[in-house]
Design an enzyme around this catalytic site. Sequence first.
Site, PDB file in Angstrom:
ATOM      1  N   GLU A   1      15.451  30.122  43.265  1.00  0.00           N
ATOM      2  CA  GLU A   1      14.753  29.222  44.179  1.00  0.00           C
ATOM      3  C   GLU A   1      15.019  27.782  43.734  1.00  0.00           C
ATOM      4  OE1 GLU A   1      10.541  29.692  46.139  1.00  0.00           O
ATOM      5  OE2 GLU A   1      10.354  28.322  44.446  1.00  0.00           O
TER       6      GLU A   1
ATOM      7  N   GLU B   1       1.107  32.673  42.989  1.00  0.00           N
ATOM      8  CA  GLU B   1       2.055  31.744  42.363  1.00  0.00           C
ATOM      9  C   GLU B   1       1.409  30.383  42.127  1.00  0.00           C
ATOM     10  OE1 GLU B   1       6.424  29.632  42.972  1.00  0.00           O
ATOM     11  OE2 GLU B   1       5.339  30.346  44.726  1.00  0.00           O
TER      12      GLU B   1
END
Length: 277
Positions: free
Chosen positions: A249, A150
Site C-alpha cells: 500500500e 487499522e
Amino acid sequence: MAPLRFSANLSWLFPELPGLPARVRAAGSSGFEAVEVAWPYAETPEALARAAREAGLRLVLINTPPGDQEKGEMGLGAVPGRQAAFREGLEQAVRYAKALGCPRIHLMAGRVPQGADRIAVKAEMEAVFLENLRHAAGVLAQEDLVGLLEPINTRITDPQYFLDTPQQAAAILQKVGRPNLQLQMDIFHWQIMDGNLTGNIREFLPIVGHVQVAQVPGRGEPSSPGELNFPYLFQLLEDEGYKGFVGCEYQPRGDTVEGLSWLRSYWDRQGHPEAGQ
C-alpha cells in the site's frame, strides 16, 4: 521459516490504469498471487471476481464504505449517530466479500467529528465503536469472515482519525473479545505514531491478521529513500512466524512495474517462480 506472501493494493498501485479489472490483470502479470482494494464498490462484484479469476489471483482485503466523503467522512465505525449507516455499509462489504471470496474486511473507525475535541469525545466514540464491533463480529462470524481494525497515523495522514495507535486498537479488541476481529498492522502508520517497530511487531503480531507496508515518510516503495530497513523488517516477520499477506500500500515513485524491483529481489532470494519477470 516460510517466505512472506505479498498482495498488490489496487487503490495505490497501477494508478496509470483506468479501472480495477485492468489493475487486477496488471497485478497478475507482475507476479502477485493476491490483491487488495480499499473500496471496490464502483465495480460490480461479478466483474471483479471474473477479473481475479482470469488473472489467477485471490482478493484478500476490502474496507467498509467510507460514508459521505463530501462531508469529510472516512469510515463510520466509531462515529456517534452513524450506527445505522455503519451497519448498512457492513452489509454491502459482506456482500462483496462473499462474491469475491475475500476473507477479511477492514472495519474503518472514522474521524473525530469536525469541531469536536478528541479528548472530550473519546469515551463516547469508543462506546459506539465497541457496540458496532460487537455487531460486526456477529455478522462476520455467520459468513466465516474476519474483521480488521487499522490504526491510521494522526501526525501526517489523517489528523482527525479516531484510531491511531496499535495500543489503542489492541485495547479495544480486548474489550470486544471476539476471535474473528484482529489487528491490521500498517507499518507506515505505526512508525510515524510510535516507532519501536521491533518491539511492537513482536508484541502485537499474535493478534495481527494483515500487514501493509510503505516507506516513511514519503510513502513510496519499500526500497525508496526513508527511515525503514525493510529487509530487516521482512526477516523479522518471517522469524516471528507471520503467515498472512503483506499488502503493498504505497505510492509508486514512477512506473509501478519498474518500482517492483525490490519485490523481485525478495522473490529471487526465495526462489519465487516470478522472480525473473
